[in-house]
Design an enzyme around this catalytic site. Structure first.
Site, PDB file in Angstrom:
ATOM      1  N   GLU A 299      15.306  18.398 -28.729  1.00  0.00           N
ATOM      2  CA  GLU A 299      14.698  17.020 -29.190  1.00  0.00           C
ATOM      3  C   GLU A 299      12.946  17.158 -28.605  1.00  0.00           C
ATOM      4  OE1 GLU A 299      15.679  13.852 -30.383  1.00  0.00           O
ATOM      5  OE2 GLU A 299      13.676  13.667 -30.419  1.00  0.00           O
ATOM      6  N   ASP A 303       9.387  16.703 -30.792  1.00  0.00           N
ATOM      7  CA  ASP A 303       8.763  15.713 -30.358  1.00  0.00           C
ATOM      8  C   ASP A 303       7.319  16.158 -30.303  1.00  0.00           C
ATOM      9  OD1 ASP A 303      10.870  13.953 -30.458  1.00  0.00           O
ATOM     10  OD2 ASP A 303      10.825  13.667 -28.245  1.00  0.00           O
ATOM     11  N   SER A 526      14.113  10.709 -34.949  1.00  0.00           N
ATOM     12  CA  SER A 526      13.397  11.416 -33.664  1.00  0.00           C
ATOM     13  C   SER A 526      12.313  12.037 -34.168  1.00  0.00           C
ATOM     14  CB  SER A 526      14.526  12.408 -33.470  1.00  0.00           C
ATOM     15  OG  SER A 526      15.149  11.968 -32.375  1.00  0.00           O
ATOM     16  N   ASP A 568       4.750   1.187 -49.473  1.00  0.00           N
ATOM     17  CA  ASP A 568       6.077   0.421 -49.818  1.00  0.00           C
ATOM     18  C   ASP A 568       7.330   1.489 -50.199  1.00  0.00           C
ATOM     19  OD1 ASP A 568       8.183  -1.555 -49.190  1.00  0.00           O
ATOM     20  OD2 ASP A 568       7.226  -2.921 -50.806  1.00  0.00           O
ATOM     21  N   ILE A 569       8.529   1.309 -49.202  1.00  0.00           N
ATOM     22  CA  ILE A 569       9.623   2.115 -49.780  1.00  0.00           C
ATOM     23  C   ILE A 569      10.643   1.331 -50.422  1.00  0.00           C
ATOM     24  CG2 ILE A 569      11.263   4.005 -49.134  1.00  0.00           C
ATOM     25  CD1 ILE A 569       8.183   4.717 -48.834  1.00  0.00           C
ATOM     26  N   GLY A 587       8.547  -5.014 -50.154  1.00  0.00           N
ATOM     27  CA  GLY A 587       8.081  -5.820 -48.940  1.00  0.00           C
ATOM     28  C   GLY A 587       9.042  -5.262 -47.830  1.00  0.00           C
ATOM     29  N   ASP A 589      11.657  -4.458 -45.048  1.00  0.00           N
ATOM     30  CA  ASP A 589      13.289  -4.219 -44.990  1.00  0.00           C
ATOM     31  C   ASP A 589      13.785  -3.687 -43.709  1.00  0.00           C
ATOM     32  OD1 ASP A 589      13.326  -1.373 -45.849  1.00  0.00           O
ATOM     33  OD2 ASP A 589      12.322  -1.885 -47.500  1.00  0.00           O
TER      34      ASP A 589
END
Ligand SMILES: *[C@@H]1O[C@H](CO)[C@@H](O)[C@H](O)[C@H]1NC(C)=O
Ligand SMILES: *[C@@H]1O[C@H](CO)[C@@H](O)[C@H](O)[C@H]1NC(C)=O
Ligand SMILES: *[C@@H]1O[C@H](CO)[C@@H](O)[C@H](O)[C@H]1NC(C)=O
Ligand SMILES: *[C@@H]1O[C@H](CO)[C@@H](O)[C@H](O)[C@H]1NC(C)=O
Ligand SMILES: *[C@@H]1O[C@H](CO)[C@@H](O)[C@H](O)[C@H]1NC(C)=O
Length: 611
Positions: A299, A303, A526, A568-569, A587, A589
């Site tokens: 992790e 990062d 992550s 926008d997805i 929009g 979600d």
């Protein structure tokens, strides 16, 4: 964190506290109780001599004013937009009243207890005491609980306070919080790699030349989000930080290998970024054989590599905080409190200057934490926001909740979606995940059984609505209309009036990265979270170069203006709890938020300078 003096005074205090019956002006009443989450099993009584660093959350003087200031300085239409507060100004707002502090001190003093530490605003008091003394002080019993995945904690599900202190103390921990930081990553690589049926390579040859769905790299992110070619202009004034918990620490040699391959001009940045060690967290060293065996620092490596690949030359800061399970309940020396977030944020608020962005890729189910504790930790995040720092948190990897775990912890065992904390806190920006490129869709990789016979669950961008925090004003319109348009779908499984998250999204499937000297891929919100942080740190760079303040707490700006600089997805859903989960729509979600970054547009909307 606990030095010799603290231990010594704790022992003295313990003797005094044990010397006689508890003294109190008013009778004790139960202050808070919380059901033990299902993943925890009681395994016995906590040893009386086990020493705990108890954190007392003293009521803050004027949090309502702090929240008002936070919303004003973060609202692009407010005259005070960007006028962030200093450390002292923030402390002034949250420091407890004299009356509150006097009453708490009187109670501790009457029982011979000497505080071992204070937060910088004195809104948290630490006392180090053996379990047997705490049990008297809070009229409770500590038990040892073991998590189903291992790791033990000493906790007291219900605890009491003298009646006259109920309005002066918000919570005391560790008592009934079962928060357990979980890294929001999936590092299982199936063979062959999963590519969904709807994936088609982009017809845009520029994008297609650099984006490989099986292994996404900084060059793909730079192209997809249009940061390519941007040269930082204000790196002397800017910084981006990231958090490590659970013994994770970033490995410089791996970051160097990654950057040498994918961002060669940035390779030197792996050598010298500062690593802060907080509360005996891990320091700066190569992986040990045990850590390699355990898979530690995947992790942390993800990062730092996700950030450095995109944000160069913005300086990077790493925070490694100790205080994570497992702990050994049989050792009666002062141990961690198993509350690493709180320890970290208290430390952060004691610093004079903060990075402009800090990303965190750890969370837990909101219901593992009592509301009183979630509220106080969330209030700490508001203080960080008022100082002008954007806090980004991964939204989770299990859609509306991991299959088979979607059961309420309120005593009824009813089926419900499981929001995660801290992304459910309204004062942070939660980051969801996407995959594919043209178009980007909700990140989803179905459950599978690996060649080793080990089965892996579904991975989907996490999202939902908080059961603790009501819908904040900045998303009133978007979140309300999303809920209305669901037309009753999933009624009863979520809190329609809750804070909806995530707020924003970015790529989160099959990131190229290095660990243990070897290249691999890794997935999760992550990955999305540090990547988004890296891109936004470049927006800050363009703002600082124009002589403007950094973005600070993002959400009011994002929901009012910033969304125009996002893609926008609209395809996919927050698969989880055995259902499709909240769909991505036009929009906002609760699976990809307002969308993914378009860097030059974000800079233009924020008023930054492009060279
Ligand atoms: C192809 O993608 C690149 C990078 O996103 C973009 O700059 C370019 O305008 C795109 N070309 C077309 C024809 O859409
Ligand atoms: C995409 O990445 C995978 C995994 O690294 C690799 O095997 C494959 O050759 C790459 N494809 C292209 C077209 O570069
Ligand atoms: C809820 O589930 C727990 C654990 O399985 C069980 O002990 C408890 O009795 C259940 N409560 C109700 C109200 O069904
Ligand atoms: C770690 O790297 C060493 C040296 O390359 C290798 O022998 C070992 O198998 C690796 N371990 C894991 C778990 O990847
Ligand atoms: C994965 O999600 C699907 C679709 O909701 C569900 O049917 C399935 O049970 C889930 N599997 C696991 C292992 O979570």
């Amino acid at each position: 964190m606990v030095g010799f003096t603290a231990v010594f005074s704790a022992l003295l205090a313990a003797q005094a506290a044990l010397a006689g019956p508890i003294r109190s002006r008013t009778p004790y009443r139960v202050k808070d109780s919380h059901h033990v989450p299902r993943d925890w099993r009681r395994v016995g009584r906590a040893p009386g001599s086990h020493i705990i660093d108890l954190q007392i959350a003293v009521k803050q003087g004027n949090f309502a004013a702090l929240e008002k200031h936070l919303y004003e300085v973060s609202d692009p239409d407010h005259p005070r937009y960007g006028n962030h507060f200093s450390a002292d100004e923030v402390k002034e707002l949250v420091k407890p009243t004299d009356e509150t502090l006097d009453l708490v001190h009187e109670w501790l003093g009457d029982n011979g207890i000497v505080p071992s530490a204070y937060s910088s605003a004195k809104d948290w008091i630490t006392v180090s005491l053996p379990v047997e003394a705490i049990e008297q002080l809070l009229d409770t019993e500590y038990q040892i609980y073991e998590h189903k995945e291992g790791g033990k904690v000493a906790r007291a599900p219900a605890w009491s306070l003298p009646a006259h202190l109920h309005d002066h103390i918000d919570t005391i921990q560790p008592t009934n919080s079962f928060f357990r930081a979980r890294a929001e990553k999936f590092d299982h690589v199936e063979t062959p790699i999963y590519i969904d049926a709807q994936y088609t390579p982009s017809l845009n040859s520029t994008l297609n030349a650099v984006c490989n769905v099986s292994s996404v790299t900084p060059e793909c992110f730079q192209t997809l989000y249009s940061t390519k070619g941007y040269k930082t202009q204000a790196s002397d004034k800017n910084a981006i930080g990231f958090n490590n918990f659970l013994g994770e620490h970033p490995i410089r040699s791996d970051a160097e290998l990654f950057l040498a391959k994918y961002r060669p001009e940035a390779a030197s940045s792996a050598k010298d970024f500062p690593m802060y060690t907080i509360a005996d967290g891990p320091g700066d060293y190569a992986l040990t054989p045990q850590e390699i065996e355990d898979g530690t620092s995947k992790e942390a490596n993800l990062d730092v590599q996700a950030i450095a690949g995109i944000s160069w030359k913005t300086p990077i800061v790493s925070y490694s905080t100790g205080g994570s399970p497992p702990f050994d309940p049989s050792v009666s020396t002062p141990t961690n409190t198993n509350e690493p977030y709180l320890v970290w944020v208290q430390w952060l608020l004691s610093q004079e200057s903060l990075p402009q962005i800090i990303t965190t890729s750890y969370a837990d189910d909101e219901q593992t934490v009592p509301k009183s504790y979630a509220v106080r930790v969330c209030n700490e995040f508001a203080q960080v926001g008022l100082r002008g720092t954007s806090l980004l948190f991964s939204s989770g990897d299990s859609g509306v909740g991991a299959y088979g775990t979607c059961i309420s912890n309120d005593g009824t065992n009813s089926t419900q979606f499981l929001p995660e904390f801290p992304p459910s806190c309204p004062y942070v920006t939660a980051v969801g995940a996407t995959k594919n490129f043209d178009p980007e869709v909700v990140a989803y990789r179905p459950a599978f059984t690996g060649p080793d016979g080990v089965s892996h669950g579904n991975y989907t961008s996490g999202g939902g609505f908080s059961n603790y925090f009501t819908r904040p004003p900045y998303q009133e319109e978007q979140a309300r209309s999303y809920v209305e348009n669901l037309n009753g779908l999933y009624n009863g499984l979520y809190n329609k009036d809750g804070r909806g998250y995530p707020d924003i999204a970015a790529q989160g499937l099959y990131f190229a990265y290095f660990w243990n000297g070897t290249e691999g891929t890794i997935s999760g919100t992550s990955a999305s979270c540090p990547l988004t942080g890296g891109i936004l740190s470049l927006v800050n760079d363009a703002l600082l170069a124009a002589g403007k303040p950094q973005l600070g707490f993002l959400n009011p700006w994002l929901y009012k203006n910033g969304y125009k600089g996002l893609t926008d997805i609209t395809s996919g859903s927050a698969v989880g709890c055995g259902v499709d989960g909240f769909p991505a729509v036009e929009g906002w979600d609760p699976v990809t938020g307002l969308g993914t970054p378009v860097f030059p547009e974000l800079v233009r909307l924020a008023g930054g300078r492009l060279p």
